[in-house]
Design a protein around this motif. Structure first.
Motif, PDB file in Angstrom:
ATOM      1  N   HIS A   1      -3.323   8.417   7.299  1.00 58.79           N
ATOM      2  CA  HIS A   1      -3.630   8.271   6.251  1.00 58.79           C
ATOM      3  C   HIS A   1      -5.299   7.709   5.170  1.00 58.79           C
ATOM      4  O   HIS A   1      -4.670   8.029   4.070  1.00 58.79           O
ATOM      5  CB  HIS A   1      -2.853   6.923   5.654  1.00 58.79           C
ATOM      6  CG  HIS A   1      -2.052   6.479   3.767  1.00 58.79           C
ATOM      7  ND1 HIS A   1      -1.710   7.491   3.969  1.00 58.79           N
ATOM      8  CD2 HIS A   1      -2.054   5.742   2.727  1.00 58.79           C
ATOM      9  CE1 HIS A   1      -1.391   7.576   2.030  1.00 58.79           C
ATOM     10  NE2 HIS A   1      -1.692   6.361   1.963  1.00 58.79           N
ATOM     11  N   GLU A   2      -5.052   6.962   6.457  1.00 63.98           N
ATOM     12  CA  GLU A   2      -6.498   6.050   5.834  1.00 63.98           C
ATOM     13  C   GLU A   2      -7.800   7.015   6.370  1.00 63.98           C
ATOM     14  O   GLU A   2      -7.921   7.114   4.863  1.00 63.98           O
ATOM     15  CB  GLU A   2      -6.997   4.823   6.973  1.00 63.98           C
ATOM     16  CG  GLU A   2      -5.793   4.278   6.129  1.00 63.98           C
ATOM     17  CD  GLU A   2      -5.931   3.394   4.757  1.00 63.98           C
ATOM     18  OE1 GLU A   2      -7.119   3.393   4.242  1.00 63.98           O
ATOM     19  OE2 GLU A   2      -4.689   2.794   4.494  1.00 63.98           O
TER      20      GLU A   2
ATOM     21  N   GLY B   1      -5.549  15.892  -5.011  1.00 69.42           N
ATOM     22  CA  GLY B   1      -5.110  16.302  -3.919  1.00 69.42           C
ATOM     23  C   GLY B   1      -3.624  15.972  -2.962  1.00 69.42           C
ATOM     24  O   GLY B   1      -3.347  14.414  -2.992  1.00 69.42           O
ATOM     25  N   MET B   2      -2.967  15.958  -2.557  1.00 69.67           N
ATOM     26  CA  MET B   2      -1.521  15.841  -1.814  1.00 69.67           C
ATOM     27  C   MET B   2      -1.762  15.578  -0.249  1.00 69.67           C
ATOM     28  O   MET B   2      -2.315  16.579   0.536  1.00 69.67           O
ATOM     29  CB  MET B   2      -0.524  16.966  -2.463  1.00 69.67           C
ATOM     30  CG  MET B   2       0.922  16.327  -2.237  1.00 69.67           C
ATOM     31  SD  MET B   2       1.340  15.383  -3.506  1.00 69.67           S
ATOM     32  CE  MET B   2       1.742  16.413  -4.871  1.00 69.67           C
ATOM     33  N   ILE B   3      -0.906  14.081   0.243  1.00 70.12           N
ATOM     34  CA  ILE B   3      -0.772  14.067   1.505  1.00 70.12           C
ATOM     35  C   ILE B   3       0.694  14.795   1.474  1.00 70.12           C
ATOM     36  O   ILE B   3       1.684  14.034   1.077  1.00 70.12           O
ATOM     37  CB  ILE B   3      -1.207  13.524   2.212  1.00 70.12           C
ATOM     38  CG1 ILE B   3      -2.852  12.928   1.881  1.00 70.12           C
ATOM     39  CG2 ILE B   3      -1.656  12.929   3.512  1.00 70.12           C
ATOM     40  CD1 ILE B   3      -3.582  11.204   2.246  1.00 70.12           C
ATOM     41  N   ALA B   4       1.490  15.080   2.664  1.00 71.75           N
ATOM     42  CA  ALA B   4       2.350  15.152   2.416  1.00 71.75           C
ATOM     43  C   ALA B   4       2.925  14.379   4.503  1.00 71.75           C
ATOM     44  O   ALA B   4       2.618  14.503   5.591  1.00 71.75           O
ATOM     45  CB  ALA B   4       3.492  16.407   2.475  1.00 71.75           C
ATOM     46  N   TYR B   5       3.877  13.826   4.345  1.00 76.98           N
ATOM     47  CA  TYR B   5       4.172  13.355   5.144  1.00 76.98           C
ATOM     48  C   TYR B   5       5.773  13.451   5.760  1.00 76.98           C
ATOM     49  O   TYR B   5       6.455  12.972   5.249  1.00 76.98           O
ATOM     50  CB  TYR B   5       4.318  11.543   5.973  1.00 76.98           C
ATOM     51  CG  TYR B   5       2.211  11.418   5.528  1.00 76.98           C
ATOM     52  CD1 TYR B   5       2.014  10.907   7.105  1.00 76.98           C
ATOM     53  CD2 TYR B   5       2.411  10.677   4.038  1.00 76.98           C
ATOM     54  CE1 TYR B   5       0.539  10.626   6.257  1.00 76.98           C
ATOM     55  CE2 TYR B   5       0.958  10.093   4.535  1.00 76.98           C
ATOM     56  CZ  TYR B   5       0.522  10.003   5.457  1.00 76.98           C
ATOM     57  OH  TYR B   5      -1.416  10.221   5.165  1.00 76.98           O
TER      58      TYR B   5
ATOM     59  N   LEU C   1       5.882   2.371   7.527  1.00 78.95           N
ATOM     60  CA  LEU C   1       4.769   4.070   7.158  1.00 78.95           C
ATOM     61  C   LEU C   1       5.079   3.321   5.443  1.00 78.95           C
ATOM     62  O   LEU C   1       4.864   3.684   4.407  1.00 78.95           O
ATOM     63  CB  LEU C   1       4.559   5.376   7.561  1.00 78.95           C
ATOM     64  CG  LEU C   1       4.128   6.327   6.178  1.00 78.95           C
ATOM     65  CD1 LEU C   1       2.893   6.305   6.972  1.00 78.95           C
ATOM     66  CD2 LEU C   1       5.025   7.382   6.763  1.00 78.95           C
ATOM     67  N   ASN C   2       7.044   3.585   5.486  1.00 74.74           N
ATOM     68  CA  ASN C   2       7.813   4.279   4.166  1.00 74.74           C
ATOM     69  C   ASN C   2       6.778   2.785   2.853  1.00 74.74           C
ATOM     70  O   ASN C   2       7.023   2.985   1.311  1.00 74.74           O
ATOM     71  CB  ASN C   2       8.726   3.863   3.941  1.00 74.74           C
ATOM     72  CG  ASN C   2       9.238   5.036   5.288  1.00 74.74           C
ATOM     73  OD1 ASN C   2       8.732   6.042   4.420  1.00 74.74           O
ATOM     74  ND2 ASN C   2       9.867   5.645   5.601  1.00 74.74           N
ATOM     75  N   ALA C   3       7.227   1.514   3.763  1.00 74.99           N
ATOM     76  CA  ALA C   3       7.238   0.333   2.863  1.00 74.99           C
ATOM     77  C   ALA C   3       5.079  -0.076   2.357  1.00 74.99           C
ATOM     78  O   ALA C   3       5.003   0.000   1.320  1.00 74.99           O
ATOM     79  CB  ALA C   3       7.212  -0.909   3.345  1.00 74.99           C
ATOM     80  N   PHE C   4       4.618   1.032   3.368  1.00 73.20           N
ATOM     81  CA  PHE C   4       3.382   0.720   3.311  1.00 73.20           C
ATOM     82  C   PHE C   4       3.045   1.542   1.572  1.00 73.20           C
ATOM     83  O   PHE C   4       2.411   1.461   0.947  1.00 73.20           O
ATOM     84  CB  PHE C   4       2.747   1.264   4.197  1.00 73.20           C
ATOM     85  CG  PHE C   4       1.091   1.903   3.901  1.00 73.20           C
ATOM     86  CD1 PHE C   4      -0.352   0.501   4.457  1.00 73.20           C
ATOM     87  CD2 PHE C   4      -0.016   3.115   3.663  1.00 73.20           C
ATOM     88  CE1 PHE C   4      -1.390   0.441   4.480  1.00 73.20           C
ATOM     89  CE2 PHE C   4      -0.763   2.153   3.421  1.00 73.20           C
ATOM     90  CZ  PHE C   4      -2.088   1.522   3.638  1.00 73.20           C
ATOM     91  N   LEU C   5       2.896   2.610   1.855  1.00 73.81           N
ATOM     92  CA  LEU C   5       3.534   3.782   0.943  1.00 73.81           C
ATOM     93  C   LEU C   5       3.355   3.727  -0.581  1.00 73.81           C
ATOM     94  O   LEU C   5       2.791   4.055  -1.335  1.00 73.81           O
ATOM     95  CB  LEU C   5       3.343   5.249   1.243  1.00 73.81           C
ATOM     96  CG  LEU C   5       3.148   6.086   2.277  1.00 73.81           C
ATOM     97  CD1 LEU C   5       3.847   7.270   3.013  1.00 73.81           C
ATOM     98  CD2 LEU C   5       1.921   6.371   2.405  1.00 73.81           C
ATOM     99  N   ALA C   6       4.752   2.570  -0.080  1.00 70.78           N
ATOM    100  CA  ALA C   6       5.011   2.281  -1.725  1.00 70.78           C
ATOM    101  C   ALA C   6       4.372   1.132  -2.058  1.00 70.78           C
ATOM    102  O   ALA C   6       4.394   1.012  -3.857  1.00 70.78           O
ATOM    103  CB  ALA C   6       6.695   1.431  -1.037  1.00 70.78           C
ATOM    104  N   ASN C   7       3.533   0.840  -1.276  1.00 71.92           N
ATOM    105  CA  ASN C   7       2.607  -0.277  -1.972  1.00 71.92           C
ATOM    106  C   ASN C   7       1.148  -0.203  -1.950  1.00 71.92           C
ATOM    107  O   ASN C   7       0.292  -0.868  -2.379  1.00 71.92           O
ATOM    108  CB  ASN C   7       2.590  -1.756  -1.537  1.00 71.92           C
ATOM    109  CG  ASN C   7       4.274  -2.278  -1.657  1.00 71.92           C
ATOM    110  OD1 ASN C   7       4.516  -2.735  -2.533  1.00 71.92           O
ATOM    111  ND2 ASN C   7       5.023  -2.338  -0.714  1.00 71.92           N
ATOM    112  N   ASP C   8       1.067   1.284  -1.996  1.00 73.54           N
ATOM    113  CA  ASP C   8      -0.694   1.780  -1.929  1.00 73.54           C
ATOM    114  C   ASP C   8      -0.673   2.741  -3.262  1.00 73.54           C
ATOM    115  O   ASP C   8      -0.705   3.493  -4.069  1.00 73.54           O
ATOM    116  CB  ASP C   8      -0.659   2.579  -1.029  1.00 73.54           C
ATOM    117  CG  ASP C   8      -1.745   3.526  -0.923  1.00 73.54           C
ATOM    118  OD1 ASP C   8      -2.683   3.385  -1.486  1.00 73.54           O
ATOM    119  OD2 ASP C   8      -2.269   4.538   0.119  1.00 73.54           O
ATOM    120  N   GLY C   9      -1.811   0.976  -3.848  1.00 82.44           N
ATOM    121  CA  GLY C   9      -1.872   1.960  -5.209  1.00 82.44           C
ATOM    122  C   GLY C   9      -2.906   3.341  -6.069  1.00 82.44           C
ATOM    123  O   GLY C   9      -3.307   2.784  -6.809  1.00 82.44           O
TER     124      GLY C   9
END
Length: 237
Positions: A160-161, A171-175, A209-217
């Motif tokens: 992700h980083e 653009g888009m990143i899909a996991y 990951l899900n918790a991280f993405l949910a809080n990634d501004g």
């Protein structure tokens, strides 16, 4: 050939079968269908590592709506999502496909060639961190429209980083696999030892990951219950 269906905690196997057989399979490109069958024949239970047809069609439609011309795929396996992507992109588009397992990729390569899209694909036989860092070193920062990640789950946050640098703003990143058969929603006490042995540590990696993405501004997030879970991250800045 015995078809295997991947479904999340939000879907029954019957509903998944209905969605695929009623909507997805009738519109599936012939070479995608043949690749799917070849993967089942070659890898049996591991064939679920490829995305299901309905998820492939969602990605295809999204790429067309975005007008994507340059994409990257981290984790290829036999290439179902890769072929779906290549079919969706314009003729002069480019897909960088990264995987350390060339043998699996070559199972799908004849179908990619038969579909007439092999010229769009550059396969990189490497681990993803090394390959993405090389792209950044080569001046590719911010030049990709879309990234699809279906690889080693423990490295998703690391990818992700790197991909936030590689993918352009907007653009888009899909996991993929971000619901992990629905087990990300379950407490440890809700899982039998058999299930814990089956799903391994990936459930923990994906919960993190899900918790991280949910809080990634830095991203706009849509977490979808399709296939085994799909997280769409649109880069904001």
């Amino acid at each position: 050939m015995k078809e295997k269906f991947s479904f999340t905690i939000l879907q029954s196997e019957a509903l998944t079968k209905y969605l695929l057989e009623t909507s997805a399979y009738p519109r599936e490109h012939q070479q995608l269908k043949e690749l799917r069958h070849a993967t089942v024949d070659r890898y049996s239970h591991l064939s679920v590592m490829n995305v299901p047809a309905d998820e492939g069609q969602l990605l295809s439609m999204m790429l067309k709506l975005m007008g994507a011309k340059k994409t990257i795929e981290v984790g290829v396996f036999t290439g179902y999502s890769l072929l779906a992507t290549a079919l969706a992109l314009p003729d002069k588009a480019k897909v960088i496909a990264i995987d350390p397992d060339r043998e699996a990729y070559e199972v799908g390569l004849p179908f990619i060639e038969k579909a007439g899209v092999a010229h769009k694909i550059q396969f990189v036989n490497s681990d993803a961190v090394t390959a993405i860092n090389q792209l950044l070193h080569d001046g590719e920062e911010g030049t990709f429209d879309f990234a699809f990640v279906d690889a080693d789950k423990e490295n998703y946050i690391n990818y992700h980083e790197l991909l936030l640098k590689l993918v352009r703003v907007g653009g888009m990143i899909a996991y993929d696999n971000t619901l992990w058969s629905g087990t990300v929603a379950l407490a440890d006490d809700d899982l039998s030892q058999e299930w814990k042995d089956r799903i391994g540590e990936n459930r923990i990696f994906l919960r993190n990951l899900n918790a991280f993405l949910a809080n990634d501004g830095r991203i706009e997030l849509a977490h979808l219950s399709i296939g085994d879970g799909l997280s769409l991250c649109r880069r904001l800045h």
